[in-house]
Design a protein around this motif. Structure first.
Motif, mmCIF file in Angstrom:
data_model
loop_
_atom_site.group_PDB
_atom_site.id
_atom_site.type_symbol
_atom_site.label_atom_id
_atom_site.label_comp_id
_atom_site.label_asym_id
_atom_site.label_seq_id
_atom_site.Cartn_x
_atom_site.Cartn_y
_atom_site.Cartn_z
ATOM 1 N N GLY A 1 0.818 -1.201 0.000
ATOM 2 C CA GLY A 1 0.000 0.000 0.000
ATOM 3 C C GLY A 1 0.851 1.249 0.000
ATOM 4 O O GLY A 1 2.069 1.210 -0.120
ATOM 5 N N GLY A 2 0.175 2.388 0.143
ATOM 6 C CA GLY A 2 0.848 3.674 0.083
ATOM 7 C C GLY A 2 1.442 4.084 1.415
ATOM 8 O O GLY A 2 1.229 3.453 2.448
ATOM 9 N N ASN A 3 2.157 5.189 1.389
ATOM 10 C CA ASN A 3 2.861 5.664 2.585
ATOM 11 C C ASN A 3 2.436 7.083 2.916
ATOM 12 O O ASN A 3 3.238 7.898 3.352
ATOM 13 N N VAL A 4 1.144 7.362 2.683
ATOM 14 C CA VAL A 4 0.628 8.694 2.976
ATOM 15 C C VAL A 4 0.101 8.760 4.402
ATOM 16 O O VAL A 4 0.512 9.578 5.203
ATOM 17 N N GLY A 5 -0.827 7.856 4.715
ATOM 18 C CA GLY A 5 -1.397 7.808 6.053
ATOM 19 C C GLY A 5 -0.707 6.765 6.916
ATOM 20 O O GLY A 5 0.261 6.127 6.501
ATOM 21 N N PRO A 6 -1.214 6.569 8.146
ATOM 22 C CA PRO A 6 -0.593 5.606 9.061
ATOM 23 C C PRO A 6 -0.606 4.187 8.512
ATOM 24 O O PRO A 6 -1.534 3.789 7.793
ATOM 25 N N ASN A 7 0.437 3.433 8.834
ATOM 26 C CA ASN A 7 0.475 2.006 8.522
ATOM 27 C C ASN A 7 -0.528 1.310 9.441
ATOM 28 O O ASN A 7 -0.460 1.430 10.661
ATOM 29 N N LEU A 8 -1.457 0.561 8.866
ATOM 30 C CA LEU A 8 -2.541 -0.037 9.636
ATOM 31 C C LEU A 8 -2.190 -1.404 10.215
ATOM 32 O O LEU A 8 -2.985 -1.976 10.955
ATOM 33 N N THR A 9 -1.011 -1.927 9.891
ATOM 34 C CA THR A 9 -0.686 -3.295 10.299
ATOM 35 C C THR A 9 -0.756 -3.460 11.808
ATOM 36 O O THR A 9 -1.317 -4.445 12.314
ATOM 37 N N ALA A 10 -0.190 -2.518 12.550
ATOM 38 C CA ALA A 10 -0.170 -2.629 14.011
ATOM 39 C C ALA A 10 -1.369 -1.954 14.667
ATOM 40 O O ALA A 10 -1.485 -1.955 15.889
ATOM 41 N N PHE A 11 -2.271 -1.402 13.865
ATOM 42 C CA PHE A 11 -3.453 -0.733 14.407
ATOM 43 C C PHE A 11 -4.372 -1.778 15.040
ATOM 44 O O PHE A 11 -4.402 -2.940 14.624
ATOM 45 N N LYS A 12 -5.144 -1.381 16.032
ATOM 46 C CA LYS A 12 -6.045 -2.319 16.720
ATOM 47 C C LYS A 12 -7.244 -2.595 15.812
ATOM 48 O O LYS A 12 -8.339 -2.036 15.974
ATOM 49 N N ARG A 13 -7.049 -3.497 14.878
ATOM 50 C CA ARG A 13 -8.051 -3.747 13.847
ATOM 51 C C ARG A 13 -9.131 -4.751 14.261
ATOM 52 O O ARG A 13 -10.030 -5.048 13.483
ATOM 53 N N ASP A 14 -9.030 -5.284 15.472
ATOM 54 C CA ASP A 14 -10.094 -6.158 15.959
ATOM 55 C C ASP A 14 -11.195 -5.369 16.669
ATOM 56 O O ASP A 14 -12.192 -5.943 17.107
ATOM 57 N N ASP A 15 -11.026 -4.055 16.773
ATOM 58 C CA ASP A 15 -12.023 -3.194 17.395
ATOM 59 C C ASP A 15 -12.858 -2.552 16.295
ATOM 60 O O ASP A 15 -12.530 -1.492 15.757
ATOM 61 N N ILE A 16 -13.969 -3.209 15.940
ATOM 62 C CA ILE A 16 -14.784 -2.756 14.816
ATOM 63 C C ILE A 16 -15.335 -1.356 15.060
ATOM 64 O O ILE A 16 -15.349 -0.508 14.161
ATOM 65 N N GLN A 17 -15.820 -1.128 16.275
ATOM 66 C CA GLN A 17 -16.438 0.163 16.567
ATOM 67 C C GLN A 17 -15.452 1.301 16.361
ATOM 68 O O GLN A 17 -15.772 2.328 15.755
ATOM 69 N N ARG A 18 -14.230 1.121 16.859
ATOM 70 C CA ARG A 18 -13.233 2.183 16.718
ATOM 71 C C ARG A 18 -12.865 2.387 15.256
ATOM 72 O O ARG A 18 -12.699 3.531 14.806
ATOM 73 N N MET A 19 -12.727 1.292 14.500
ATOM 74 C CA MET A 19 -12.404 1.436 13.077
ATOM 75 C C MET A 19 -13.505 2.187 12.346
ATOM 76 O O MET A 19 -13.238 3.077 11.527
ATOM 77 N N LEU A 20 -14.757 1.813 12.609
ATOM 78 C CA LEU A 20 -15.872 2.486 11.937
ATOM 79 C C LEU A 20 -15.890 3.979 12.272
ATOM 80 O O LEU A 20 -16.083 4.821 11.384
ATOM 81 N N GLU A 21 -15.708 4.305 13.529
ATOM 82 C CA GLU A 21 -15.729 5.710 13.926
ATOM 83 C C GLU A 21 -14.656 6.504 13.207
ATOM 84 O O GLU A 21 -14.878 7.650 12.791
ATOM 85 N N ASN A 22 -13.482 5.920 13.026
ATOM 86 C CA ASN A 22 -12.378 6.628 12.372
ATOM 87 C C ASN A 22 -12.546 6.709 10.861
ATOM 88 O O ASN A 22 -12.024 7.626 10.234
ATOM 89 N N ILE A 23 -13.254 5.740 10.275
ATOM 90 C CA ILE A 23 -13.498 5.798 8.829
ATOM 91 C C ILE A 23 -14.620 6.781 8.523
ATOM 92 O O ILE A 23 -14.531 7.584 7.586
ATOM 93 N N VAL A 24 -15.685 6.733 9.328
ATOM 94 C CA VAL A 24 -16.801 7.652 9.116
ATOM 95 C C VAL A 24 -16.391 9.091 9.415
ATOM 96 O O VAL A 24 -16.762 10.026 8.704
ATOM 97 N N ASN A 25 -15.594 9.268 10.471
ATOM 98 C CA ASN A 25 -15.131 10.597 10.855
ATOM 99 C C ASN A 25 -13.614 10.590 10.959
ATOM 100 O O ASN A 25 -13.056 10.411 12.044
ATOM 101 N N PRO A 26 -12.906 10.757 9.859
ATOM 102 C CA PRO A 26 -11.435 10.641 9.869
ATOM 103 C C PRO A 26 -10.746 11.648 10.784
ATOM 104 O O PRO A 26 -9.613 11.423 11.198
ATOM 105 N N SER A 27 -11.420 12.753 11.108
ATOM 106 C CA SER A 27 -10.791 13.775 11.952
ATOM 107 C C SER A 27 -10.997 13.515 13.435
ATOM 108 O O SER A 27 -10.508 14.281 14.272
ATOM 109 N N LEU A 28 -11.706 12.425 13.770
ATOM 110 C CA LEU A 28 -11.996 12.134 15.164
ATOM 111 C C LEU A 28 -10.729 11.867 15.964
ATOM 112 O O LEU A 28 -10.581 12.316 17.098
ATOM 113 N N GLU A 29 -9.797 11.123 15.364
ATOM 114 C CA GLU A 29 -8.603 10.680 16.088
ATOM 115 C C GLU A 29 -7.428 10.683 15.111
ATOM 116 O O GLU A 29 -7.157 9.694 14.452
#
Length: 931
Positions: free
Chosen positions: A818-846
């Motif tokens: 992938g690209g190197n513009v935004g954060p690398n998602l590999t180590a992101f807590k990707r098992d937390d669906i709610q947090r992922m959805l909140e950040n995708i719907v509102n990218p400026s939240l966190e």
């Protein structure tokens, strides 16, 4: 002499969990994380105890220590109870009165061991001689391990490794990375760590502290450190079928002498036990098969674990299955009733040893037992000494270490450390004059782990002893441990003094381990203190000429500095060029420099490095253009316009010509902007031409917008938004309906408003009315909607991977793709669906640290937005949402301001149907790369 057994009866499924998705390697994503036992759903795993009460050779007493475990894999005694790996947790069951029943609910020590594949979870835990618990993690799981219930930053891992945990400090760390499907931990009589392999042509891996070994990179992910520049292969062996995932190295006296030092390994596919010779291969080992001491015609015999007991016999756990592949197991082909344990003993001469209750004997007898002929008895006595921490043992143990050699002295050293008697003064004495290389090696390791981490210990005498040893030792094992320990020293200067002596040993140039261990020690300090590394290690001209330095280090050091791309590292690279003692070494540095630039921008080479390159011969045409050589610039202009020239070279030359603002090149660059058909060349032209103030550029860019790919359209919009007159051209094209309004990103419009130009603002207000995003309430409703969609069905991660590449992969990396513009998602807590959805719907939240959005206003009228990719006192390097890096001299910056809004666009999920949303999230939740 009692037999304790982990009954792995819950395998392969986890009680109470629902599988959300599964890839072709049967790596699963589950709907939740199970609660630690005894809470949540109760599993079928248990730990049982079996005893021969009358000495007739038959176990006649049977009881359960604990049951209700859920995918428990191993246990170990110590510290007044039993430690249990029950992924995702490490548990401790106290049994202070020794009645073989837990005193109460377990203490949960760690959380975060991966569950994706039940035949690869954390396993095989056992105490090492240093008082740490060592365990394995298999290939098809991941880890995000931290203290239970804490807010600690987790230790993130992907795939196979050896881990360790210190009970008293409640500390977890990765001991070594890589391997096969690591399911087994063997520690030999010298404290060396091994594990098997699930592949062929080897019996496994030898692990050293901080080492990186090969792994299935495509399937299991890359090593955690991108700058390893090499890894250890498995131990050499002749060609054999797969596999031996665990083994013991036999060092007891109960079997005949010809078996001493041999490897005994299980072969579950072949249904047999293999015996192999272990021989030295430099600082590591090689193996050679000698035969099969246990075979059978019973095709269900599936040996999966092997241990040496207190009687010196070898015990083999038989899973007893028709098939031993996990695909069959997931289909329910499991026999949970006929698992067996076999005993391999000396023929006609069963070893008889008196049973000893080590917990009840006095400390003086424990001290005597550390010299026992049996490794089981030695390690048990050592563990009990660590439990007691009885300081009355110190004087006697100190004397044994000083007067003995071999395993007696080594076990006494470990016991001394366990009893609290390993002091700086004692360590210094051993390092100065002890004749046994294993005692010295372990003193180095313990001194680094136990003493140099103590703020009350003066490190100077120990570090001086390390340097002296590095200079004088004749043992490759001592040099190996010094290299391992050097990277754990707190400051670069002290560590490099040790390394500076190690590199003088030319005999290690071809060793399988030592050169890489030295490199990894150097590399560990390069990020934060590269200047000290180079100035200390290469201060003397003679060091440059050493065989090990020339063969293994010069190119790796340069490569590490250039691949980083950070200004401070580029300046250190210049210092390396300036310090090179001859043309041959300069040539090696130049080769490594240019090789490292492949696929990289030449953005922001500091003047010091440009001057050093010129002094070293100038290098390629790209570097000559940067140095302002007229002939090179003329040649470069011709080549960028020639479609027959290699595209990669054209891109590099375009980038450099833009950075040096060559007015000669502007006509050629405008021609490319107007007519270049190659999308990649065009995008790099867009980035390069931004530095030129020319009104015609805006006109050309607007004309090209309607006939380019989506990626290039975004780059053109970014270009147009960077200057007010170009922004007016874009806004006018939308107002005149030459361009569709919805083809221009709102983020681009918001960026144009930053110019604070009255005429431009008036046009934007007329055309776009409002450029605000969705309201908080609208975002909350969308999050609830997507949560419901995800709960209705499972997704396909393979289709999700395609969607990720299209919608997310241009900016974000996942599993090194992938690209190197935004954060690398590999180590992101990707098992937390709610947090992922909140950040995708509102990218400026966190907005994650390091990815804050900034605006740069320059003296030549540009407005640039994006992340600060790098900076020093001379330049700021901006990285835009299109991935382009723009170098801006600080002298040209009028204002640098933060922007609270993320550069990530809103509404990504609105373009997907329900199945596509589920597929995307199935891939986002995958813990390892898909095949």
């Amino acid at each position: 002499g009692r037999l304790w057994v982990m009954e792995y009866r819950q395998y392969p499924d986890i009680e109470g969990l629902k599988m959300v998705s599964r890839d072709i390697y049967l790596r699963s994503v589950y709907d939740k994380i199970p609660l630690p036992p005894p809470h949540g759903e109760k599993g079928r795993d248990r730990i049982s105890i079996h005893e021969d009460t009358n000495g007739d050779g038959t176990f006649d007493s049977h009881k359960i220590f604990v049951d209700g475990l859920n995918l428990a894999t191993s246990f170990e005694f110590g510290r007044g109870g039993v430690f249990v790996t029950n992924p995702p947790y490490l548990l401790f069951y106290a049994d202070t009165n020794g009645d073989d029943l837990p005193d109460n609910e377990p203490t949960v020590l760690l959380e975060g061991f991966g569950l994706e594949d039940s035949h690869s979870v954390a396993n095989s835990m056992r105490f090492g001689p240093d008082g740490w618990l060592y365990g394995a993690q298999g290939s098809t799981v991941s880890g995000k391990v931290r203290r239970y219930g804490s807010a600690d930053e987790p230790v993130v891992s992907m795939g196979q490794l050896i881990w360790r945990y210190h009970p008293e400090r409640n500390k977890y760390e990765i001991f070594a990375e890589g391997g096969g499907n690591t399911f087994g931990v063997e520690i030999d009589q010298f404290g060396r760590v091994f594990s098997g392999h699930n592949g062929g042509n080897t019996r496994g891996f030898h692990y050293v502290q901080g080492g990186y070994s090969q792994k299935g990179f495509g399937k299991h992910g890359q090593l955690s450190n991108p700058y390893t520049f090499g890894y250890f292969p498995y131990m050499k062996h002749h060609d054999v079928v797969r596999f031996t995932h665990t083994y013991v190295i036999y060092q007891d006296s109960a079997l005949p002498e010809q078996y001493h030092g041999n490897l005994f390994g299980v072969e579950p596919l072949q249904g047999r036990v293999v015996r192999s010779e272990v021989s030295a291969d430099g600082s590591t080992f090689a193996t050679k098969d000698l035969g099969h001491p246990l075979t059978t015609t019973d095709t269900w015999f599936r040996p999966v674990d092997i241990k040496v007991g207190p009687d010196g016999a070898i015990y083999v756990a038989d899973m007893y299955e028709q098939r031993i592949d996990h695909a069959s197991h997931y289909q329910g082909r499991i026999d949970r009733k006929r698992g067996r344990v076999y005993r391999i003993a000396a023929k006609d001469q069963p070893e008889q040893r008196n049973a000893v209750d080590y917990g009840a004997i006095p400390t003086s007898d424990l001290i005597a037992s550390v010299a026992h002929e049996s490794p089981w008895h030695r390690s048990t006595a050592l563990r009990v000494l660590a439990d007691r921490r009885d300081r009355s043992a110190i004087t006697r143990l100190t004397g044994i270490v000083g007067q003995a050699e071999g395993t007696v002295a080594l076990n006494a050293l470990w016991a001394l450390n366990a009893s609290g008697g390993f002091t700086p003064q004692f360590a210094e004495k051993i390092l100065r004059n002890h004749p046994d290389s294993h005692v010295v090696s372990w003193t180095i390791r313990l001194a680094t782990d136990e003493l140099l981490t103590n703020p009350n210990v003066d490190p100077k005498p120990l570090l001086t002893a390390f340097v002296n040893l590095a200079q004088t030792t004749q043992s490759v094992h001592v040099r190996s441990q010094l290299a391992c320990s050097a990277r754990r020293i707190s400051d670069a200067s002290s560590a490099m003094l040790v390394i500076k002596e190690l590199v003088t040993h030319g005999e290690d140039t071809n060793d399988p381990h030592v050169p890489l261990l030295i490199w990894w020690a150097i590399e560990s300090f390069m990020e934060d203190d590269s200047e000290t590394v180079v100035s200390t290690l290469l201060a003397d001209e003679s060091t440059w000429y050493l065989e090990l330095v020339q063969t293994h280090l010069v190119d790796r050091m340069m490569k590490r500095l250039i691949l980083s791309g950070k200004q401070k590292h580029l300046n250190t690279a210049a210092a390396m060029f300036d310090g090179a003692p001859d043309k041959s070494t300069s040539g090696k540095l130049m080769t490594a420099f240019e090789a490292s630039l492949q696929g990289q921008s030449l953005a922001g080479l500091p003047e010091q490095l440009v001057a050093a390159l010129k002094k070293a011969g100038g290098g390629s045409i790209k570097l000559q253009v940067r140095q302002g050589i007229a002939e090179a610039i003329e040649s470069a202009i011709k080549q960028i316009a020639d479609a027959n020239v290699d595209a990669k070279l054209r891109i590099d030359l375009i980038t450099v010509l833009g950075e040096v603002k060559s007015e000669q090149a502007l006509p050629a660059l405008k021609g490319l902007l107007a007519n270049e058909p190659d999308n990649t060349v065009l995008q790099n032209t867009i980035g390069a031409i931004q530095s030129f103030e020319d009104s015609e550029i805006g006109t050309i860019a607007v004309q090209r917008l309607s006939a380019v790919s989506e990626d290039t359209r975004h780059s053109l919009q970014s270009l147009l938004a960077s200057r007010p007159q170009w922004s007016i051209a874009l806004a006018a094209a939308v107002k005149d309906e030459r361009l569709a309004k919805d083809s221009v990103r709102l983020s681009t419009v918001r960026r144009m408003l930053l110019h604070d130009d009255a005429d431009l603002t008036a046009v934007i207000d007329e055309v776009w009315k409002s450029v605000d995003g969705a309201s908080t309430e609208e975002m909350r409703e969308l999050t609830q909607k997507y949560t419901q969609i995800l709960s209705e069905n499972t997704g396909n991660p393979y289709d999700g991977r395609t969607l990720f590449a299209k919608h997310c992969g241009k900016c974000h990396q996942l599993f090194n793709t992938g690209g190197n513009v935004g954060p690398n998602l590999t180590a992101f807590k990707r098992d937390d669906i709610q947090r992922m959805l909140e950040n995708i719907v509102n990218p400026s939240l966190e907005i994650r640290e390091g990815y804050e959005n900034f605006a740069v206003f320059t003296s030549d009228g540009r407005t640039l937005t994006g992340f600060i990719d790098d900076q020093d006192n001379r330049v700021v390097v901006m990285r835009g949402v299109d991935g382009q890096r723009t170098v801006v001299n600080r002298d040209d910056i009028e204002e640098l301001a933060g922007i609270s809004r993320s550069v990530m666009p809103e509404g990504i999920l609105k373009t997907l149907n329900n199945d596509e949303i589920r597929n995307l999230f199935a891939y986002l939740r995958a813990s390892q790369p898909l095949p």
